[in-house]
Design an enzyme around this catalytic site. Structure first.
Site, PDB file in Angstrom:
ATOM      1  CD  GLU A 259      -1.143  -2.225   2.257  1.00 30.99           C
ATOM      2  OE1 GLU A 259       0.039  -2.509   2.017  1.00 30.99           O
ATOM      3  OE2 GLU A 259      -1.839  -2.828   3.082  1.00 30.99           O
TER       4      GLU A 259
ATOM      5  CB  CYS B 119      -0.489  -4.469   8.576  1.00 31.47           C
ATOM      6  SG  CYS B 119       0.703  -3.127   8.435  1.00 31.47           S
TER       7      CYS B 119
ATOM      8  CB  ALA C 299      12.648 -43.455 -12.996  1.00 29.75           C
ATOM      9  CB  ALA C 300      13.469 -45.752 -17.854  1.00 26.92           C
TER      10      ALA C 300
ATOM     11  CB  SER D 109      13.843 -39.950 -13.856  1.00 27.83           C
ATOM     12  OG  SER D 109      14.614 -39.082 -13.076  1.00 27.83           O
TER      13      SER D 109
ATOM     14  NE  ARG E  73      20.602 -25.400 -14.262  1.00 28.80           N
ATOM     15  CZ  ARG E  73      20.244 -26.420 -13.467  1.00 28.80           C
ATOM     16  NH1 ARG E  73      20.484 -26.365 -12.170  1.00 28.80           N
ATOM     17  NH2 ARG E  73      19.662 -27.482 -13.965  1.00 28.80           N
TER      18      ARG E  73
ATOM     19  CD  GLU F 214      12.273 -29.888  -7.692  1.00 28.21           C
ATOM     20  OE1 GLU F 214      12.838 -30.560  -8.569  1.00 28.21           O
ATOM     21  OE2 GLU F 214      12.331 -28.648  -7.635  1.00 28.21           O
TER      22      GLU F 214
ATOM     23  CB  ALA G 233       6.593 -38.454  -3.277  1.00 27.99           C
ATOM     24  N   GLY G 234       5.941 -40.530  -0.993  1.00 26.87           N
ATOM     25  CA  GLY G 234       4.984 -41.380  -0.280  1.00 26.87           C
ATOM     26  C   GLY G 234       4.958 -41.048   1.207  1.00 26.87           C
TER      27      GLY G 234
END
Ligand SMILES: NC(=O)c1ccc[n+]([C@@H]2O[C@H](COP(=O)([O-])OP(=O)(O)OC[C@H]3O[C@@H](n4cnc5c(N)ncnc54)[C@H](OP(=O)(O)O)[C@@H]3O)[C@@H](O)[C@H]2O)c1
Length: 341
Positions: free
Chosen positions: A59, A82, A169-170, A175, A214, A272, A278-279
């Site tokens: 503001e 505020c 991933a393969a 990946s 990057r 990431e 992640a699980g």
């Protein structure tokens, strides 16, 4: 933008939201807020966004740009102004002193100390309207900050890239790169506004990622998130994640809450890691947003985007909802939040 005519308060609020996105990631511990001052003829006479910590709030920046033209105008702000002395004086004082006729804001400040701005403005004879495009502001630029205010924890976005059949991933573990250049650029832009990137040792040992933000030409963005590696195993000293391009924290735990406590001074965390970490975060209920870059390729095989998430039967599935479906080059970019969020 200054001098532009706006047809509605919603249009001015959209401008304020755009302004706030420009400073996202650079305002900690303050929220990224945007403000637009509109004069009595509907002309934009000042725009602003939160300056880095210690600097002015949105503001005040917008009022400074508007100068005397703010008098009798409307201040349109993404968060309730505020009402307390922190590193800077209360924004409500600046608004009253500038003699604006009305203040319109999107989201009410949940913070007991800084809140109460609306009441102060009304007591000073300024008209106040709240809730304008509140969902857009609260679910967009203010989402992570509001979550932190509510819970005291950083907000976690789990990002992954997968094939259309959900593989990250393969079969041999490779990946890089499932997703397209456009997806990677999008991710790097998000990294540049995040406070930390978290992975498990498995990802570092498999992919040796630098985990920096990057530009397309490979040069480093001006602001780099903290890199966090979780797990017991040692990393090779030549691992890119240990280079000097940013700071790195190694956390020897398997407990996601411990990880969040270690970065509790941050607001916006990008998870990431691979399927294991992640699980673990999903099982602990500590993922607040999912960002999936889905590439039009098929990989098959055993490496899925996420391991066990603690769902024994379909009735207990973790239910999410899409809050964005976009294209990133040839890929789909899916954004999800917990259902009902
Ligand atoms: N496509 C994508 O978006 C993407 C992203 C990342 C990784 N990947 C792929 O994923 C694969 C690596 O998978 P990953 O699951 O090993 O990676 P990860 O989840 O990043 O790391 C796993 C490691 O994290 C540690 N850890 C932390 N919390 C844990 C917990 N609660 N339970 C168990 N372990 C925990 C363990 O390390 P310690 O054993 O050292 O204790 C574990 O071995 C690679 O093929 C990589 O290319 C793909």
């Amino acid at each position: 933008m200054s001098g532009e005519q706006v047809k509605s308060i919603d249009e001015a609020m959209r401008m304020a939201i755009e302004q706030s996105y420009l400073v996202k990631g650079n305002t900690y511990p303050n929220p990224p807020v945007g403000a637009v001052i509109v004069d009595h003829e509907g002309r934009v006479v000042g725009v602003g966004a939160t300056e880095p910590a210690g600097g002015d709030h949105a503001e005040v920046v917008a009022l400074r740009r508007a100068g005397g033209l703010a008098a009798g105008g409307i201040a349109v702000v993404t968060l309730e102004p505020c009402n307390h002395f922190g590193k800077t004086p209360p924004c409500v004082n600046a608004l009253v002193e500038a003699r604006v006729g009305a203040v319109v804001y999107a989201v009410t400040d949940p913070n007991g100390i800084a809140g109460g701005g609306a009441g102060r403005l009304q007591a000073a004879g300024v008209q106040v309207q709240s809730g304008v495009l509140a969902d857009q502001a609260a679910g967009g630029p203010l989402r992570e900050w509001l979550y932190k205010q509510r819970t005291g924890l950083p907000h976690v976005t789990w990002k992954y890239a997968s094939s259309v059949d959900g593989r990250s991933a393969a079969a041999d573990g490779t990946s890089q790169w499932i997703s397209s250049d456009a997806s990677r650029l999008d991710l790097h832009r998000r990294r540049a506004t995040a406070d930390a990137i978290v992975v498990g040792t498995g990802t570092v040992l498999a992919d040796d990622p630098a985990l920096t933000a990057r530009f397309a030409d490979g040069s480093l963005a001006g602001r780099q998130p903290l890199r966090v590696v979780v797990g017991m195993r040692d990393l090779p000293s030549e691992a890119k994640v240990l280079n000097d391009d940013s700071r790195t924290m190694l956390i020897r735990t398997h407990d996601p809450m411990e990880v969040l406590k270690a970065v509790s001074d941050r607001t916006d965390v990008l998870l990431e890691g691979g399927p294991t970490l992640a699980g673990a975060f999903l099982r602990a209920g500590l993922v607040n947003r999912i960002l999936a870059y889905v590439a039009p390729i098929l990989l098959g095989g055993p490496v899925t985007a996420v391991d066990d998430v603690g769902v024994p039967t379909i009735a207990r599935a973790l239910r999410w909802q899409f809050d964005g479906i976009d294209r990133a080059g040839p890929d789909l970019l899916l954004s999800l939040v917990p259902r009902g969020d």
